[in-house]
Design an enzyme around this catalytic site. Structure first.
Site, PDB file in Angstrom:
ATOM      1  N   ALA A  32      29.937  64.041  84.385  1.00 14.99           N
ATOM      2  CA  ALA A  32      30.197  63.609  83.005  1.00 14.99           C
ATOM      3  C   ALA A  32      29.791  64.690  82.002  1.00 14.99           C
ATOM      4  O   ALA A  32      30.548  65.024  81.085  1.00 14.99           O
ATOM      5  CB  ALA A  32      29.442  62.312  82.724  1.00 14.99           C
ATOM      6  N   GLU A  33      28.589  65.256  82.193  1.00 15.49           N
ATOM      7  CA  GLU A  33      28.087  66.202  81.181  1.00 15.49           C
ATOM      8  C   GLU A  33      28.828  67.532  81.266  1.00 15.49           C
ATOM      9  O   GLU A  33      29.122  68.149  80.237  1.00 15.49           O
ATOM     10  CB  GLU A  33      26.581  66.435  81.359  1.00 15.49           C
ATOM     11  CG  GLU A  33      25.745  65.170  81.276  1.00 15.49           C
ATOM     12  CD  GLU A  33      25.729  64.366  82.578  1.00 15.49           C
ATOM     13  OE1 GLU A  33      26.218  64.898  83.593  1.00 15.49           O
ATOM     14  OE2 GLU A  33      25.238  63.220  82.579  1.00 15.49           O
ATOM     15  N   ASN A  35      31.863  67.886  82.233  1.00 14.91           N
ATOM     16  CA  ASN A  35      33.200  67.676  81.650  1.00 14.91           C
ATOM     17  C   ASN A  35      33.138  67.889  80.133  1.00 14.91           C
ATOM     18  O   ASN A  35      34.018  68.515  79.545  1.00 14.91           O
ATOM     19  CB  ASN A  35      33.687  66.237  81.909  1.00 14.91           C
ATOM     20  CG  ASN A  35      33.973  65.958  83.370  1.00 14.91           C
ATOM     21  OD1 ASN A  35      34.117  66.881  84.170  1.00 14.91           O
ATOM     22  ND2 ASN A  35      34.055  64.689  83.720  1.00 14.91           N
ATOM     23  N   ASN A 159      27.788  55.505  79.161  1.00 16.52           N
ATOM     24  CA  ASN A 159      28.419  55.836  80.444  1.00 16.52           C
ATOM     25  C   ASN A 159      27.839  55.041  81.617  1.00 16.52           C
ATOM     26  O   ASN A 159      27.382  55.621  82.609  1.00 16.52           O
ATOM     27  CB  ASN A 159      28.179  57.332  80.710  1.00 16.52           C
ATOM     28  CG  ASN A 159      29.480  58.057  80.960  1.00 16.52           C
ATOM     29  OD1 ASN A 159      30.418  57.472  81.482  1.00 16.52           O
ATOM     30  ND2 ASN A 159      29.524  59.329  80.587  1.00 16.52           N
ATOM     31  N   LYS A 220      34.132  53.183  72.023  1.00 15.68           N
ATOM     32  CA  LYS A 220      35.407  53.541  72.664  1.00 15.68           C
ATOM     33  C   LYS A 220      36.083  52.282  73.172  1.00 15.68           C
ATOM     34  O   LYS A 220      35.424  51.414  73.731  1.00 15.68           O
ATOM     35  CB  LYS A 220      35.159  54.451  73.881  1.00 15.68           C
ATOM     36  CG  LYS A 220      34.539  55.784  73.583  1.00 15.68           C
ATOM     37  CD  LYS A 220      34.202  56.506  74.877  1.00 15.68           C
ATOM     38  CE  LYS A 220      33.072  55.822  75.625  1.00 15.68           C
ATOM     39  NZ  LYS A 220      32.644  56.517  76.843  1.00 15.68           N
ATOM     40  N   ALA A 226      39.328  53.798  69.099  1.00 19.65           N
ATOM     41  CA  ALA A 226      37.871  53.849  68.925  1.00 19.65           C
ATOM     42  C   ALA A 226      37.504  53.490  67.492  1.00 19.65           C
ATOM     43  O   ALA A 226      38.346  53.523  66.591  1.00 19.65           O
ATOM     44  CB  ALA A 226      37.372  55.258  69.256  1.00 19.65           C
ATOM     45  N   ASP A 252      34.649  61.320  78.629  1.00 16.42           N
ATOM     46  CA  ASP A 252      33.967  62.612  78.452  1.00 16.42           C
ATOM     47  C   ASP A 252      34.778  63.518  77.521  1.00 16.42           C
ATOM     48  O   ASP A 252      34.209  64.218  76.667  1.00 16.42           O
ATOM     49  CB  ASP A 252      33.776  63.305  79.807  1.00 16.42           C
ATOM     50  CG  ASP A 252      33.032  62.420  80.790  1.00 16.42           C
ATOM     51  OD1 ASP A 252      32.191  61.628  80.347  1.00 16.42           O
ATOM     52  OD2 ASP A 252      33.310  62.527  81.998  1.00 16.42           O
ATOM     53  N   ASP A 288      39.532  65.451  85.966  1.00 13.91           N
ATOM     54  CA  ASP A 288      38.563  65.063  84.940  1.00 13.91           C
ATOM     55  C   ASP A 288      38.666  65.953  83.710  1.00 13.91           C
ATOM     56  O   ASP A 288      38.481  65.497  82.590  1.00 13.91           O
ATOM     57  CB  ASP A 288      37.146  65.255  85.486  1.00 13.91           C
ATOM     58  CG  ASP A 288      36.682  64.068  86.296  1.00 13.91           C
ATOM     59  OD1 ASP A 288      37.537  63.403  86.897  1.00 13.91           O
ATOM     60  OD2 ASP A 288      35.462  63.831  86.321  1.00 13.91           O
TER      61      ASP A 288
HETATM   62  P1  ATP Z   1      35.968  57.103  81.621  1.00 14.61           P
HETATM   63  O1  ATP Z   1      34.660  56.434  82.038  1.00 14.61           O
HETATM   64  O2  ATP Z   1      37.113  56.831  82.546  1.00 14.61           O
HETATM   65  O3  ATP Z   1      35.823  58.551  81.327  1.00 14.61           O
HETATM   66  P2  ATP Z   1      35.607  55.535  79.248  1.00 14.61           P
HETATM   67  O4  ATP Z   1      35.650  54.099  79.684  1.00 14.61           O
HETATM   68  O5  ATP Z   1      34.292  56.159  78.996  1.00 14.61           O
HETATM   69  O6  ATP Z   1      36.439  56.428  80.257  1.00 14.61           O
HETATM   70  P3  ATP Z   1      37.760  54.968  77.453  1.00 14.61           P
HETATM   71  O7  ATP Z   1      37.394  54.031  76.363  1.00 14.61           O
HETATM   72  O8  ATP Z   1      38.581  54.467  78.581  1.00 14.61           O
HETATM   73  O9  ATP Z   1      36.445  55.716  77.935  1.00 14.61           O
HETATM   74  O10 ATP Z   1      38.565  56.177  76.824  1.00 14.61           O
HETATM   75  C1  ATP Z   1      37.987  57.033  75.873  1.00 14.61           C
HETATM   76  C2  ATP Z   1      39.023  57.419  74.864  1.00 14.61           C
HETATM   77  O11 ATP Z   1      40.122  58.081  75.524  1.00 14.61           O
HETATM   78  C3  ATP Z   1      39.645  56.241  74.123  1.00 14.61           C
HETATM   79  O12 ATP Z   1      38.856  55.890  72.996  1.00 14.61           O
HETATM   80  C4  ATP Z   1      40.997  56.802  73.744  1.00 14.61           C
HETATM   81  O13 ATP Z   1      40.899  57.601  72.591  1.00 14.61           O
HETATM   82  C5  ATP Z   1      41.342  57.705  74.938  1.00 14.61           C
HETATM   83  N1  ATP Z   1      42.147  56.928  75.891  1.00 14.61           N
HETATM   84  C6  ATP Z   1      41.723  56.162  76.923  1.00 14.61           C
HETATM   85  N2  ATP Z   1      42.769  55.566  77.540  1.00 14.61           N
HETATM   86  C7  ATP Z   1      43.889  55.967  76.879  1.00 14.61           C
HETATM   87  C8  ATP Z   1      45.296  55.708  77.027  1.00 14.61           C
HETATM   88  N3  ATP Z   1      45.769  54.912  77.977  1.00 14.61           N
HETATM   89  N4  ATP Z   1      46.140  56.326  76.158  1.00 14.61           N
HETATM   90  C9  ATP Z   1      45.690  57.157  75.192  1.00 14.61           C
HETATM   91  N5  ATP Z   1      44.378  57.432  75.007  1.00 14.61           N
HETATM   92  C10 ATP Z   1      43.485  56.840  75.824  1.00 14.61           C
END
Ligand code: ATP
Length: 310
Positions: A32-33, A35, A159, A220, A226, A252, A288
């Protein structure tokens, strides 16, 4: 140095189908970090990653990859107490990816404050930590506590990794950090792991974190975009519309975009715009971090679908 981050980066193997059926896999690295570090480096920021890899070939792969991406590794090193961790990604059905870790007892689980505190000198503009690191063991948890207490502005991405620890343990570890944080990034279902238990709605949790001294709370919401909150404003941004290739790493990438916006002194809307843009790059490409944009590529998503850049 603009940003310091630290944590575990593993060798990553990606299978296109069920792993138990065998077949080919692609080898890369994931963490994660790191990335976030790669995302920031691609956008032209000076970023340092600290951490331990095993004294093995996959450890070399991790270090070589980060070095090639322009991440400063002055405080990264190989350690013989354990191997480099391994993560397997299995494309199960459609867009569903299953993640399998082999990281217990890895070199990175021996991380301690002594490995990261020297990397804070001279102090970076920002320290970025995630809730993954304290889940790796007592040493990494102590390293996070010590670094967060060092007085530099800190961004925490909650996370939550349910495979590493349960929610109660995560909350008991992360909540005491809250008052020392500058930025909190969390998915909507993770905010309770860092906000006080007494707050029971998203609104109350955000308010409680801001009251505790956090300057920016960023929530998010995957494909729904977001929301950013400060003491004086709340801004919602939609996600960029892209064809989904692989959602792993979106969070990330989002953080890399947000921190890049902070370092460039963009306002809250500008930070969130950059965050959803970099997040969309991660979603629209496989891997990633491989598809993350350079600064000159940030505008690419504005091109019409199907266009060719000659
Ligand atoms: P991960 O743990 O898989 O890295 P996460 O759960 O921490 O993801 P998400 O909220 O799924 O984070 O996604 C982070 C951001 O990425 C969202 O706020 C959005 O801006 C973008 N994003 C995620 N999914 C999509 C999608 N299907 N289409 C466009 N943008 C997306």
């Amino acid at each position: 140095m603009s940003v310091l981050t630290f944590g575990e980066t593993m060798a990553a193997l990606r299978a296109d189908g069920p792993i138990r059926l065998g077949g080919g896999m692609r080898l890369s690295v994931a963490g994660a970090e790191s990335n976030v570090a790669i995302g920031l480096a691609r956008l032209g920021h000076r970023v340092r990653w600290a951490g331990l890899v095993g004294d093995d070939e996959t450890g070399e792969l991790v270090l070589r990859t980060l070095r090639a991406e322009g991440v400063d590794l002055t405080h990264a090193r190989a350690d013989r107490r354990g191997p480099t961790g391994l993560v397997l990604f299995e494309r199960r059905v459609g867009e569903l990816t299953r993640v399998i870790y082999h990281r217990a007892g890895s070199a990175a689980s021996f991380l301690s404050p002594g490995d990261v505190l020297p990397a804070l000198d001279p102090a970076p503009a920002l320290l970025h930590v995630t809730g993954v690191t304290p889940a790796l063991g007592p040493g990494p948890a102590e390293a996070v506590r010590a670094a967060v207490a060092s007085g530099v502005p800190v961004c925490l991405d909650v996370n939550h990794r349910a495979r590493l620890w349960d929610r109660a343990t995560a909350a008991a570890t992360l909540r005491p950090l809250a008052s020392a944080l500058t930025v909190v990034v969390a998915s909507d279902d993770e905010l309770d792991l860092v906000a006080p238990a007494a707050a029971t709605t998203e609104r109350d949790r955000v308010a409680a974190l801001l009251d505790a001294g956090v300057r920016e709370v960023v929530v998010k919401r995957g494909a729904d975009g977001a929301t950013g909150h400060t003491a004086t404003e709340t801004v919602d941004v939609p996600a960029r519309r892209v064809r989904v290739a692989d959602v792993v790493g979106a969070g990330d990438a989002f953080v890399a975009g947000y921190l890049s916006g902070m370092l460039d002194d963009l306002d809250l809307s500008g930070r969130l715009e950059r965050a959803v843009t970099v997040g969309a790059f991660a979603v629209a490409s496989t891997g990633d971090w491989e598809g993350l944009p350079t600064r000159s590529e940030l505008g690419l998503l504005d091109s019409l679908p199907g266009s060719v850049i000659r």
